[in-house]
Design an enzyme around this catalytic site. Structure first.
Site, PDB file in Angstrom:
ATOM      1  N   GLU A   1       1.126  -5.421  -1.584  1.00 38.59           N
ATOM      2  CA  GLU A   1      -0.013  -5.102  -0.673  1.00 38.59           C
ATOM      3  C   GLU A   1      -2.033  -5.023  -1.406  1.00 38.59           C
ATOM      4  OE1 GLU A   1      -0.763  -0.502   0.059  1.00 38.59           O
ATOM      5  OE2 GLU A   1       1.170  -1.466   1.874  1.00 38.59           O
TER       6      GLU A   1
ATOM      7  N   GLU B   1       7.395  -2.798   4.917  1.00 40.05           N
ATOM      8  CA  GLU B   1       7.148  -1.452   5.154  1.00 40.05           C
ATOM      9  C   GLU B   1       6.693  -1.290   6.056  1.00 40.05           C
ATOM     10  OE1 GLU B   1       4.129   0.296   2.372  1.00 40.05           O
ATOM     11  OE2 GLU B   1       5.256  -0.224   0.825  1.00 40.05           O
TER      12      GLU B   1
END
Length: 346
Positions: free
Chosen positions: A166, A284
């Site tokens: 991320e 995810e």
């Protein structure tokens, strides 16, 4: 060429689903594993979060045990993704040495994963300083990958690297350059190790076209998916947008309107993967423990089915503590959630 690799991936995925011992082949030569086959090892992955991504193991509620890997394997998962806050275990000054005792702990986790025939993703997770001031912390970021690359150069190809989970903030503007530089360092000692990387802005699809993956035949694209956040993040007060405490009670019924965003996102990634000949790992997705179980199960099932439709591997978030699939207190899997991810008999 894409269809040839996709066929290899689907064959590997089928072997996993049918229970064949794909991981029985142990090798110190990652080049024996094609990148689509490597992505097949990640077919059904579970994130072990709230553990090494914490500043100190145990601080967020989970201290990893050897038995956890057996639990995960016996449940039907094929791999674990291990989010690690490496910068919390590195010296503050150059050459930014990783704590040897902590590195030994990660060595243990890798050994336990492989012993249980699980692939493992070593994920560089949480570096707020790098996100805010990438130029200041660039050398620390590169030093991490130089150290990990040398240390794990003899591990089999089932041990995979994820350069940065991320990326966001100020790192977005330079992410392509930082990824390229880190990959060049990794390739000096790990020329064919599977490496996972995704777009800026939290690995979300919105900036996928801004991602410039280097020319490298051993890369897996990753993305993360948590829409709609009013459902997935309800009650998660750490979430910085909106008022998550007011979202508690939000359900996910699985109607066509709710499914449409998942379908759109998966189609978008699928089209990109075909165009660029890249395997895809949905690294995810999940929904927090404040959401009701029936809604979570419907949501998981929909995402799993859409991922399978496109040949994506996936990594549900997370094993236990928050967003949990396993109930630590009851010492049992949350059956409805597990069966939504891994249907009985499949």
């Amino acid at each position: 060429m894409f269809y040839h690799y996709r066929k290899l991936f689907l064959i590997s995925l089928l072997l996993v689903v049918l229970g064949f011992p794909v991981y029985a082949i142990k090798t110190d030569k990652p080049d024996t594993i094609g990148i689509y086959a490597a992505n097949g090892y990640l077919a059904r992955t579970i994130n072990i979060a709230f553990t090494f991504d914490a500043p100190k193991e145990g601080a967020w509620g989970l201290t990893l045990q050897a038995g956890d890997f057996k639990l995960i394997k016996d449940a039907g998962f094929t791999a674990v993704r291990l989010p690690v806050q490496w910068v919390a275990r590195m010296s503050a000054e150059p050459p930014y040495i990783i704590d040897k005792q902590f590195l030994a702990r990660i060595d243990w986790a890798i050994a336990e994963a492989l012993k249980n025939h699980l692939a493992i993703v070593l994920d560089n997770h949480i570096d707020d300083q790098l996100m805010k001031e990438p130029a200041v912390y660039r050398e620390r970021f590169l030093s991490l990958w130089q150290q990990l690359s040398v240390h794990y150069r003899h591990q089999p190809g089932q041990v995979m690297f994820e350069v940065m989970a991320e990326p966001h903030g100020q790192l977005d503007a330079v992410w392509n350059d930082y990824l390229k530089d880190a990959l060049a360092i990794i390739r000096e000692t790990n020329p064919v190790r599977p490496v996972i990387a995704g777009p800026p802005f939290y690995n979300l699809v919105y900036q996928l076209n801004d991602l410039q993956l280097p020319k490298d035949d051993h890369l897996i694209l990753t993305f993360h998916y948590y829409n709609p956040t009013r459902f997935t993040m309800q009650g998660e007060d750490w979430y910085p947008i909106g008022k998550p405490s007011e979202w508690i009670g939000t359900t996910w019924t699985g109607n066509e309107a709710e499914k449409s965003d998942i379908v759109y996102t998966m189609d978008l990634i699928g089209d990109w993967a075909k165009k660029h000949n890249r395997p895809v790992f949905l690294g995810e997705f999940g929904a927090g423990d404040h959401a009701d179980t029936a809604s979570r199960a419907r949501y998981f099932r929909c995402i799993r089915e859409q991922a399978a439709l496109h040949g994506f591997s996936w990594g549900v978030f997370s094993f236990s503590v928050g967003f949990s699939i396993y109930d630590q207190a009851a010492k049992a899997w949350r059956k409805d959630l597990l069966e939504a991810l891994i249907p009985v008999g499949k």
